[in-house]
Structure formats: C-alpha cells, structure tokens
Design a protein around this motif. Structure first.
Motif, PDB file in Angstrom:
ATOM      1  N   LEU A 534       0.863  -1.190   0.000  1.00  0.00           N
ATOM      2  CA  LEU A 534       0.000   0.000   0.000  1.00  0.00           C
ATOM      3  C   LEU A 534       0.901   1.242   0.000  1.00  0.00           C
ATOM      4  O   LEU A 534       1.170   1.855   1.024  1.00  0.00           O
ATOM      5  CB  LEU A 534      -0.923  -0.017   1.221  1.00  0.00           C
ATOM      6  N   ARG A 535       1.343   1.608  -1.191  1.00  0.00           N
ATOM      7  CA  ARG A 535       2.308   2.706  -1.295  1.00  0.00           C
ATOM      8  C   ARG A 535       1.708   4.041  -0.876  1.00  0.00           C
ATOM      9  O   ARG A 535       2.412   4.918  -0.379  1.00  0.00           O
ATOM     10  CB  ARG A 535       2.860   2.787  -2.718  1.00  0.00           C
ATOM     11  N   ARG A 536       0.423   4.191  -1.103  1.00  0.00           N
ATOM     12  CA  ARG A 536      -0.199   5.465  -0.718  1.00  0.00           C
ATOM     13  C   ARG A 536      -0.147   5.680   0.798  1.00  0.00           C
ATOM     14  O   ARG A 536      -0.045   6.811   1.263  1.00  0.00           O
ATOM     15  CB  ARG A 536      -1.639   5.538  -1.234  1.00  0.00           C
ATOM     16  N   VAL A 537      -0.222   4.600   1.569  1.00  0.00           N
ATOM     17  CA  VAL A 537      -0.091   4.698   3.023  1.00  0.00           C
ATOM     18  C   VAL A 537       1.308   5.206   3.368  1.00  0.00           C
ATOM     19  O   VAL A 537       1.487   6.069   4.243  1.00  0.00           O
ATOM     20  CB  VAL A 537      -0.352   3.328   3.693  1.00  0.00           C
ATOM     21  N   LEU A 538       2.300   4.688   2.655  1.00  0.00           N
ATOM     22  CA  LEU A 538       3.674   5.125   2.906  1.00  0.00           C
ATOM     23  C   LEU A 538       3.889   6.565   2.455  1.00  0.00           C
ATOM     24  O   LEU A 538       4.651   7.305   3.087  1.00  0.00           O
ATOM     25  CB  LEU A 538       4.660   4.197   2.192  1.00  0.00           C
ATOM     26  N   LYS A 539       3.222   6.974   1.394  1.00  0.00           N
ATOM     27  CA  LYS A 539       3.352   8.366   0.936  1.00  0.00           C
ATOM     28  C   LYS A 539       2.779   9.333   1.985  1.00  0.00           C
ATOM     29  O   LYS A 539       3.343  10.400   2.232  1.00  0.00           O
ATOM     30  CB  LYS A 539       2.665   8.548  -0.415  1.00  0.00           C
ATOM     31  N   VAL A 540       1.656   8.937   2.588  1.00  0.00           N
ATOM     32  CA  VAL A 540       1.082   9.756   3.653  1.00  0.00           C
ATOM     33  C   VAL A 540       2.044   9.807   4.834  1.00  0.00           C
ATOM     34  O   VAL A 540       2.281  10.872   5.424  1.00  0.00           O
ATOM     35  CB  VAL A 540      -0.288   9.201   4.093  1.00  0.00           C
ATOM     36  N   LYS A 541       2.620   8.653   5.163  1.00  0.00           N
ATOM     37  CA  LYS A 541       3.581   8.584   6.270  1.00  0.00           C
ATOM     38  C   LYS A 541       4.790   9.486   5.987  1.00  0.00           C
ATOM     39  O   LYS A 541       5.252  10.210   6.875  1.00  0.00           O
ATOM     40  CB  LYS A 541       4.049   7.132   6.459  1.00  0.00           C
ATOM     41  N   ALA A 542       5.258   9.475   4.724  1.00  0.00           N
ATOM     42  CA  ALA A 542       6.409  10.306   4.356  1.00  0.00           C
ATOM     43  C   ALA A 542       6.088  11.785   4.539  1.00  0.00           C
ATOM     44  O   ALA A 542       6.939  12.576   4.985  1.00  0.00           O
ATOM     45  CB  ALA A 542       6.823  10.023   2.919  1.00  0.00           C
ATOM     46  N   GLN A 543       4.863  12.172   4.211  1.00  0.00           N
ATOM     47  CA  GLN A 543       4.455  13.569   4.364  1.00  0.00           C
ATOM     48  C   GLN A 543       4.366  13.971   5.826  1.00  0.00           C
ATOM     49  O   GLN A 543       4.624  15.121   6.195  1.00  0.00           O
ATOM     50  CB  GLN A 543       3.108  13.785   3.664  1.00  0.00           C
ATOM     51  N   GLU A 544       3.978  13.009   6.658  1.00  0.00           N
ATOM     52  CA  GLU A 544       3.808  13.300   8.079  1.00  0.00           C
ATOM     53  C   GLU A 544       5.129  13.315   8.847  1.00  0.00           C
ATOM     54  O   GLU A 544       5.245  13.942   9.894  1.00  0.00           O
ATOM     55  CB  GLU A 544       2.873  12.248   8.706  1.00  0.00           C
ATOM     56  N   GLU A 545       6.104  12.574   8.327  1.00  0.00           N
ATOM     57  CA  GLU A 545       7.392  12.498   9.021  1.00  0.00           C
ATOM     58  C   GLU A 545       8.073  13.870   9.063  1.00  0.00           C
ATOM     59  O   GLU A 545       7.965  14.653   8.135  1.00  0.00           O
ATOM     60  CB  GLU A 545       8.327  11.510   8.308  1.00  0.00           C
TER      61      GLU A 545
END
Length: 553
Positions: A534-545
């Motif tokens: 689920l790459r979109r989950v990781l993209k959201v995580k990257a934005q939040e980091e």
C-alpha cells in the motif's frame, strides 16, 4: 465525446523515416546546412554529410554482418553527433535501433540486449568495458561491439564505426524499405511497474507522425533561417538521446526542420551557460531540475542567455513560482509539454502565446489525436472531472516487446493508450496532470520502478521486507527514491546502517535509481489482503514524518 486537437492537420507522409527525412521534395534548407555540431571539438555534420555517412554505415552493416530487416542495433552511449548517422544508417539497412542508458550496469544492459535480441552494439570508449561484458553475457560476438565518437584506445581491439562504412564491396548494397505502420524504427525501454524495463515498440509511422505533430505545434515560431547570424534557430541538446524525448524532439525535429542542434554529451550547468552564450542558442528543451538551477544558481549570473526565445519543459509538472522566478531573473519564457515513451513521445504542449496564462497546464492536445479522461469504472468524464488520461493517434506505440499481457493492459481494443496519468481538462481545452496511477518514480525525468529496487534490496542479508516510494524534493523539483525497510534481527537501526544499505544498492543499479531519498525503518510494510504494498499509506507517512536529513551519497 473524446477531445480532438484544435491544431490544423496536414497529411502525415506515408513513408518510412528514411524517405521522410532524405527523399522529401519540400526541404526548406540547403544540403550544406550544418545540423549537428559538437561545441567542444567543433566537429559537425551537414544534412548531406549525415545522409552520406548513414548510407555508408548501412551498406557496411549489410556487407560485414549480413544485416537483415528487423535486426536490432543497440546504442549504449552518452550524446554524440555520430548518433544520427548511425541511427538512420541502421534504418537504411532495415534495422531497428534500441538505445540504452550509459549509466546501466552490466546486468541492466545485458537484460535489454537479450530482451531486444540485439545483434550488435555501438558505444564509446568510456563505456566499452561494460558493453563488452554485457555482450559476452548474452552471446553477442565481441567483433559486433564497435565505437563511435572521437576517443580511441589502442589497448582495446575494437572497430570504429567509420571502418564499418569502408567495408569492401559494400557499395553494391541497396536500401531496405520499411512498412511505415508495421515495421519498428525504435525499441526504447521504459521502466515497468513489475520490475524489468519494457521494450516499447515504436514504428516508423509513430516517429514520422510525432515529428509532424511537434512541427505543427510550434506554429512556425521556429525557423531554419533568420535569427542570430542568419543560421536559423539553434537548439542545445543535453537531454539524453537514449530517451525518447531526445530522440524525437531533438534528433528528428532538427533534421526535418533544419535547426542546428548543439550537442552536449551530458549536462553541466557552467558548460550549458557558456555554450548558450557563445553559440547564441535560441530554444531549449529542459526538465524541472534544470529550471530550478536557472532560477537559483549563482553560476547563471556570469553568462548572457538573452538569445533564448523559449524553453519547453517536460517530464514533470512545473510550479507557477518556478516559471515566474526564471522569467523574472532571465526574461526567458517557459512553456510546458507532456508525453510518454509509448506516444513517441509528445502529445500536448502549450502554445507560445499562453505560456504565462496557463501555468501548470501541459497545454493542448497536438494534432492527429483523440484524448479523454476516464473514471476507474472506465466511464468517460466531463471537463473538470478528474480521471485517467487515455490517448489515441498515429503516434501511439505498437505494443510492448515479448509482453502480450502488458500490451493488452495498456491498449484498448479500439486503440486508446491508457497513460496511467491522472488529471483533467478545463473548458478551454487545456490539459492538466495531477497524479499517477502508475507506481513509477520519476527522478529528473528518468523512470524508476519501485518493484525493481525492492527485488534487489530483498537479497540484502539484513533486510526482512522492503517497500520503495518516491518522495518529492522541492529544492530539486523531482521525486527521490526512498526505501522503507523492515530489518532482520541484529540490525541496530542506526544511521550508519541506513547509509550502508544506500551504498550497497548504489553499486548494483544505474545512478538515477539510487536511494537519494534515504532509508527509513519500519516494523511492518503496509499491505493489502492480497499482499500488495500500500504505497499510498507510505506516501502519507512520508508527508507526516519530520523532515530528516537525506542520505549523503
């Protein structure tokens, strides 16, 4: 109803590329017009010299290597003014050209050579070792690995392409004509979401059509005569010729329209500025990271770039702020365009007149095509509604080599190509690209397949699981590959170990695939019930980091 282009349409000549370029009756410039020039050596080719050299090379291929229709010649090199003659000499002999990124490792090159069924390789001395190793891996005889360019090295017993031209008895051979809509001109390789690159099959008609489309789109703004010194427009070529952007927009457009192409082997900012100033370059094809440098680098202030009348940016969207920053600094307008390897490539561009009123748009649809935005349920959408862009036209590729499943997924029965790019069209016919369905990462215009990097990283002894995504870096105006890693027991999760993984992968892939976005640790990779990352989950995580330091390479 699908959108049709508003540009005028002249008939596309029903000829192969050789006939299109060298047997035309309407050439608006003389045979002695210098088309390709090396600014470092001042070596050049006129139109007539390209034609003569190409014929001799094609005759040599037939005489020396028994060249047959459909045989593939691989080109593994940085930009060189010998490239056009070798390209069209291959076509003269009925062959197909398959350009490869010179940054490829031996294994990456060997994959392309094997998949394409290459019969021979042309390279330069700087890349001869990798070329020969890859040839040996796939069974290409070493005497079928030859070089071009100015450099020689007596320690390698390797032929220069000029010796192929001088093969005894070659003059008795005649040109092999190609069927424009059936026979391949190019096999360019585009990163596939499943890992290995895919061979994009482009016919002669694809490239003829796209060259005509670009000519119409520029609306007579570019000229083979007039301009500084009366030499007509001059285009600086630093975008790689192994990429379809460089192949069509630079090599073919310059030869067909009579523009002078000033050829840089690779991009260097100081060199770029110096050449623009000295050669009085008037038009530039660029990508967003170059635009960032023009907006911010102090190097630019040392040079006079005032002869540049327009820049055309592709490969990724530009922001309004960046376009305005360059114009405010240099008074050079920038218009945007859009295209893909599968569309030969250019499908859209902004008219010169609207560069500053439609910033963010990739422009309007070029002639001969139809386009529509589709919902996930494959229902056609109205202007303003967001969906996947589908395109149909004579520039759309024939399919993926040795990949019927990929072809079937990409092309509809009625000929539309599903681009994988998401966006919308406004009421005035301007197209916008806002996202990608595809998982591909775009680093400075190069495609990086997450699955390919994940496959390699999973072979690392200290990695249990991994997912790779692209993270946008504003300062460089590009995506950077980042790996989210689930470490095996014993990995201490330190910054040194992150860097070790970055360095480890960097030795196994081409430069544009390195983990410039760094490594992040995870306890578990988010996946769907079917096991899909689920790459979109990781993209959201990257934005939040919190913004952490990028890995230093």
């Amino acid at each position: 109803m699908p959108t049709n282009s508003s540009y005028p349409e002249a008939p596309i000549p029903d000829v192969d590329l050789w006939g299109f370029l060298f047997e035309r009756k309407d050439k608006p410039f003389s045979d002695d017009k210098v088309i390709y020039v090396d600014p470092h050596t001042n070596r050049s080719y006129t139109y007539a010299q390209v034609k003569a050299t190409a014929i001799e090379f094609g005759q040599g291929l037939k005489a020396l290597w028994d060249w047959q229709k459909g045989d593939v010649l691989a080109l593994y090199t940085t930009n060189c003014i010998d490239t056009p003659a070798i390209t069209w000499g291959t076509h003269w002999a009925g062959g197909v050209l398959s350009p490869a990124n010179p940054a490829y490792t031996v294994d990456e090159l060997a994959f392309q050579l094997k998949d394409a069924g290459a019969k021979a390789i042309v390279t330069q001395m700087a890349f001869i070792k990798n070329a020969q190793e890859a040839a040996t891996k796939v069974g290409i005889p070493l005497d079928h690995v030859i070089v071009m360019g100015d450099e020689r090295d007596p320690t390698y017993r390797v032929k220069h392409f000029t010796s192929i031209r001088k093969t005894a008895g070659s003059a008795r051979y005649r040109r092999t004509k190609a069927k424009p809509d059936q026979d391949l001109a190019f096999l360019v390789y585009s990163s596939g979401t499943t890992g290995h690159p895919k061979g994009v099959m482009l016919t002669h008609r694809n490239i003829v059509a796209n060259t005509m489309m670009i000519k119409v789109a520029e609306g007579g703004k570019l000229s083979s005569t007039g301009g500084p010194g009366g030499d007509g427009d001059k285009i600086l070529a630093f975008l790689p010729f192994f990429h379809i952007y460089g192949l069509t927009c630079l090599i073919h457009q310059s030869m067909y329209s009579g523009f002078q192409l000033v050829v840089m082997p690779r991009f260097d900012l100081e060199d770029f500025c110096k050449i623009v100033q000295e050669r009085k370059v008037t038009f530039l094809y660029v990508v967003p990271p170059i635009v960032v440098l023009l907006a911010k680098s102090p190097v630019v202030s040392k040079y006079d770039l005032s002869t540049v009348r327009m820049m055309n940016s592709g490969a990724a969207p530009l922001t309004k702020e960046l376009v305005e920053a360059v114009y405010n600094r240099l008074k050079i307008p920038i218009k945007q365009g859009y295209g893909l390897s599968e569309t030969s490539p250019t499908t859209h561009t902004q008219p010169w007149e609207t560069w500053n009123t439609q910033i963010g748009s990739v422009g309007t649809l070029l002639p001969y095509q139809e386009a529509k935005y589709m919902s996930p349920e494959e229902k056609e959408l109205k202007p303003g509604e967001v969906g996947e862009l589908w395109i149909k036209g004579p520039n759309v590729f024939k399919g993926y080599l040795n990949n019927p499943e990929g072809t079937a997924n990409a092309l509809t029965p009625d000929g539309y190509f599903k681009t994988g790019d998401v966006g919308y069209q406004d009421a005035d016919g301007n197209f916008y690209i806002t996202d990608r369905i595809k998982e591909l990462i775009k680093y400075k215009g190069f495609q990086v397949a997450p699955a390919e990097l994940e496959g390699i990283l999973l072979s690392h002894p200290s990695i249990n699981d991994v997912a790779v995504i692209g993270v946008y870096e504003k300062e460089e105006a590009t995506e950077l590959p980042r790996a989210y890693v689930v470490p095996k027991d014993g990995l201490g999760r330190t910054d040194d170990e992150k860097k070790a993984i970055v360095d480890w992968l960097g030795k196994r892939v081409a430069g544009h695939k390195r983990l410039r976005g760094g490594v992040r640790w995870l306890d578990e990779i988010p996946k769907s019930a079917s096991g899909k990352i689920l790459r979109r989950v990781l993209k959201v995580k990257a934005q939040e980091e919190e913004q952490g330091p990028k890995a230093k390479l």
